[in-house]
Write a protein that holds these residues in place. Structure first.
Motif, PDB file in Angstrom:
ATOM      1  N   HIS A 151       0.812  -1.218   0.000  1.00 20.87           N
ATOM      2  CA  HIS A 151       0.000   0.000   0.000  1.00 20.87           C
ATOM      3  C   HIS A 151       0.843   1.265   0.000  1.00 20.87           C
ATOM      4  O   HIS A 151       0.448   2.271  -0.569  1.00 20.87           O
ATOM      5  N   LEU A 152       2.011   1.187   0.631  1.00 18.79           N
ATOM      6  CA  LEU A 152       2.911   2.335   0.557  1.00 18.79           C
ATOM      7  C   LEU A 152       3.346   2.517  -0.895  1.00 18.79           C
ATOM      8  O   LEU A 152       3.406   3.630  -1.404  1.00 18.79           O
ATOM      9  N   ARG A 153       3.629   1.402  -1.548  1.00 18.73           N
ATOM     10  CA  ARG A 153       4.011   1.464  -2.967  1.00 18.73           C
ATOM     11  C   ARG A 153       2.863   2.031  -3.804  1.00 18.73           C
ATOM     12  O   ARG A 153       3.060   2.901  -4.637  1.00 18.73           O
ATOM     13  N   TRP A 154       1.654   1.542  -3.541  1.00 18.24           N
ATOM     14  CA  TRP A 154       0.484   2.025  -4.290  1.00 18.24           C
ATOM     15  C   TRP A 154       0.303   3.535  -4.094  1.00 18.24           C
ATOM     16  O   TRP A 154       0.118   4.276  -5.055  1.00 18.24           O
ATOM     17  N   SER A 155       0.391   3.991  -2.835  1.00 12.96           N
ATOM     18  CA  SER A 155       0.226   5.419  -2.558  1.00 12.96           C
ATOM     19  C   SER A 155       1.327   6.232  -3.242  1.00 12.96           C
ATOM     20  O   SER A 155       1.067   7.312  -3.779  1.00 12.96           O
ATOM     21  N   ALA A 156       2.556   5.716  -3.222  1.00 13.95           N
ATOM     22  CA  ALA A 156       3.668   6.421  -3.859  1.00 13.95           C
ATOM     23  C   ALA A 156       3.422   6.560  -5.366  1.00 13.95           C
ATOM     24  O   ALA A 156       3.612   7.636  -5.944  1.00 13.95           O
ATOM     25  N   ILE A 157       2.959   5.484  -5.998  1.00 14.16           N
ATOM     26  CA  ILE A 157       2.670   5.525  -7.436  1.00 14.16           C
ATOM     27  C   ILE A 157       1.559   6.538  -7.706  1.00 14.16           C
ATOM     28  O   ILE A 157       1.639   7.358  -8.622  1.00 14.16           O
ATOM     29  N   LYS A 158       0.525   6.485  -6.881  1.00 12.79           N
ATOM     30  CA  LYS A 158      -0.614   7.392  -7.072  1.00 12.79           C
ATOM     31  C   LYS A 158      -0.190   8.847  -6.912  1.00 12.79           C
ATOM     32  O   LYS A 158      -0.655   9.724  -7.636  1.00 12.79           O
ATOM     33  N   LEU A 159       0.698   9.123  -5.951  1.00 12.93           N
ATOM     34  CA  LEU A 159       1.154  10.510  -5.762  1.00 12.93           C
ATOM     35  C   LEU A 159       1.946  10.971  -6.981  1.00 12.93           C
ATOM     36  O   LEU A 159       1.758  12.079  -7.471  1.00 12.93           O
ATOM     37  N   LEU A 160       2.821  10.093  -7.502  1.00  9.78           N
ATOM     38  CA  LEU A 160       3.607  10.463  -8.686  1.00  9.78           C
ATOM     39  C   LEU A 160       2.701  10.658  -9.899  1.00  9.78           C
ATOM     40  O   LEU A 160       3.018  11.408 -10.812  1.00  9.78           O
ATOM     41  N   GLU A 161       1.545   9.995  -9.877  1.00  9.58           N
ATOM     42  CA  GLU A 161       0.560  10.141 -10.955  1.00  9.58           C
ATOM     43  C   GLU A 161      -0.311  11.365 -10.758  1.00  9.58           C
ATOM     44  O   GLU A 161      -1.227  11.598 -11.541  1.00  9.58           O
ATOM     45  N   ASN A 162      -0.100  12.095  -9.656  1.00 12.54           N
ATOM     46  CA  ASN A 162      -0.907  13.284  -9.367  1.00 12.54           C
ATOM     47  C   ASN A 162      -2.341  12.955  -8.995  1.00 12.54           C
ATOM     48  O   ASN A 162      -3.258  13.698  -9.347  1.00 12.54           O
ATOM     49  N   ASP A 163      -2.549  11.882  -8.295  1.00 10.07           N
ATOM     50  CA  ASP A 163      -3.906  11.477  -7.931  1.00 10.07           C
ATOM     51  C   ASP A 163      -4.460  12.422  -6.863  1.00 10.07           C
ATOM     52  O   ASP A 163      -3.936  12.512  -5.752  1.00 10.07           O
ATOM     53  N   ALA A 164      -5.534  13.135  -7.226  1.00 11.45           N
ATOM     54  CA  ALA A 164      -6.048  14.201  -6.354  1.00 11.45           C
ATOM     55  C   ALA A 164      -6.488  13.654  -4.997  1.00 11.45           C
ATOM     56  O   ALA A 164      -6.269  14.287  -3.963  1.00 11.45           O
ATOM     57  N   GLU A 165      -7.122  12.482  -5.004  1.00 19.44           N
ATOM     58  CA  GLU A 165      -7.666  11.971  -3.749  1.00 19.44           C
ATOM     59  C   GLU A 165      -6.572  11.505  -2.795  1.00 19.44           C
ATOM     60  O   GLU A 165      -6.631  11.773  -1.591  1.00 19.44           O
ATOM     61  N   VAL A 166      -5.584  10.820  -3.328  1.00 25.52           N
ATOM     62  CA  VAL A 166      -4.482  10.366  -2.466  1.00 25.52           C
ATOM     63  C   VAL A 166      -3.704  11.587  -1.962  1.00 25.52           C
ATOM     64  O   VAL A 166      -3.318  11.660  -0.795  1.00 25.52           O
ATOM     65  N   LYS A 167      -3.507  12.581  -2.848  1.00 24.14           N
ATOM     66  CA  LYS A 167      -2.818  13.811  -2.435  1.00 24.14           C
ATOM     67  C   LYS A 167      -3.540  14.501  -1.280  1.00 24.14           C
ATOM     68  O   LYS A 167      -2.918  14.962  -0.325  1.00 24.14           O
ATOM     69  N   ALA A 168      -4.884  14.521  -1.376  1.00 28.83           N
ATOM     70  CA  ALA A 168      -5.664  15.232  -0.363  1.00 28.83           C
ATOM     71  C   ALA A 168      -5.550  14.561   1.010  1.00 28.83           C
ATOM     72  O   ALA A 168      -5.791  15.197   2.037  1.00 28.83           O
ATOM     73  N   LYS A 169      -5.206  13.276   1.005  1.00 23.63           N
ATOM     74  CA  LYS A 169      -5.113  12.551   2.280  1.00 23.63           C
ATOM     75  C   LYS A 169      -3.769  12.758   2.970  1.00 23.63           C
ATOM     76  O   LYS A 169      -3.583  12.356   4.112  1.00 23.63           O
ATOM     77  N   ILE A 170      -2.815  13.359   2.241  1.00 23.06           N
ATOM     78  CA  ILE A 170      -1.478  13.555   2.807  1.00 23.06           C
ATOM     79  C   ILE A 170      -1.386  14.982   3.350  1.00 23.06           C
ATOM     80  O   ILE A 170      -1.541  15.949   2.612  1.00 23.06           O
ATOM     81  N   GLY A 171      -1.139  15.110   4.639  1.00 25.86           N
ATOM     82  CA  GLY A 171      -1.073  16.432   5.262  1.00 25.86           C
ATOM     83  C   GLY A 171       0.296  17.074   5.150  1.00 25.86           C
ATOM     84  O   GLY A 171       0.409  18.266   4.871  1.00 25.86           O
ATOM     85  N   ALA A 172       1.335  16.282   5.318  1.00 24.35           N
ATOM     86  CA  ALA A 172       2.682  16.845   5.459  1.00 24.35           C
ATOM     87  C   ALA A 172       3.153  17.575   4.202  1.00 24.35           C
ATOM     88  O   ALA A 172       3.276  16.971   3.141  1.00 24.35           O
TER      89      ALA A 172
END
Ligand code: GDP
Ligand code: MG
Length: 256
Positions: free
Chosen positions: A203-224
């Protein structure tokens, strides 16, 4: 329903998902909506071969991006409800487009079983598949079905039960994106440790891929903020190095 398993039916629109859902559940169906959205939710119970399986018909999608409500509903259901098995209904006569969703389901790290539906249409067009070899390469069971004739349903249920009961028997192959992207994914996944509610390596890998893909929803879940600036610098570096956006490169990798 203590020993029952939860099965989610995924697939492209018109792949025969509803037909298979009806074959599996018969009249034991309920129709509602997913919470907070207008997307229809169909649920039913499958009793075959002594098993009781709760079956959820996910919205038909071509992908699992955050661009449409259907895609968000489908992937959030899988991430949050953790079905024991996802049956991906594939139109075997239109394989390339349908497998694009399959690899994204595999990437989510849940047990996946492919229903090679419309296998009669594929056959009539002269298409032949080495299912054993495909299954070996993809790491997932593949069952040919003809939904409108109810063919292959028992075999599909058996494969889904086996995958649900013993997830280790079903290990979807990991899609690799080439050394440059892989290094960026690994670095991002490292940064995400402790930041993401989904902490398994997959799941860390999945989230990392999604962030690099500019996924709006995954980005919105990251606060830092440092994660966001890190994503931006990785994206710029990759684009300068490889001449294309990570979003395009990742899509290419999946098609590959
Ligand atoms: P969905 O959009 O994925 O829910 O697709 P449907 O279940 O509504 O099916 C689309 C059409 O394909 C319907 O007319 C079905 O009767 C037909 N269909 C479903 N499975 C098969 C199959 O294996 N072979 C053929 N030839 N037609 C099928
Ligand atoms: Mg349907």
């Amino acid at each position: 329903m203590s020993e029952g398993i939860l099965m989610a039916l995924a697939g492209n629109p018109n792949s025969g998902k509803t037909t298979l859902f009806n074959e599996l559940t018969g009249a034991r169906q309920q129709v509602g909506n997913y919470p907070g959205v207008t997307v229809e939710k169909k649920e039913g119970v499958c009793r075959r071969g002594g098993a009781e399986i709760r079956v959820v018909d996910l919205p038909g999608t071509y992908s699992l991006t955050a661009y449409s409500e259907e895609e968000r509903v489908a992937r959030n259901f899988i991430i949050e409800q953790r079905p024991d098995v996802v049956v991906d209904v594939v139109d075997a006569s239109n394989l390339e487009r349908n497998l694009y969703l399959a690899v994204q389901l595999m990437e989510l790290g849940v047990p996946v079983v492919l229903a090679f539906n419309m296998s009669d249409v594929a056959k009539a067009r002269g298409l032949e598949f080495d299912l054993a070899e495909m299954s070996r390469l993809m790491g997932v069971p593949i069952v040919p079905t003809e939904g409108h004739k109810g063919k292959g349903i028992d075999e599909l249920v058996a494969a889904a039960r086996k995958a649900g009961a013993d997830p280790a028997s079903c290990r979807p192959a990991e899609i690799r994106y080439g050394p440059d992207l892989e290094q960026a994914i690994e670095r991002m996944a490292g940064k995400l440790q402790g930041q993401s509610p989904m902490a398994t390596p997959r799941h860390l890998r999945w989230s990392a891929i999604k962030l690099l893909e500019n996924d709006a929803e995954v980005k919105a879940k990251i606060g830092a903020p440092e994660i966001h600036s890190r994503v931006a610098s990785e994206q710029q570096r990759l684009e300068a190095l490889l001449g294309d956006t990570p979003e395009m490169l990742i899509a290419d990798g999946r098609y590959g």
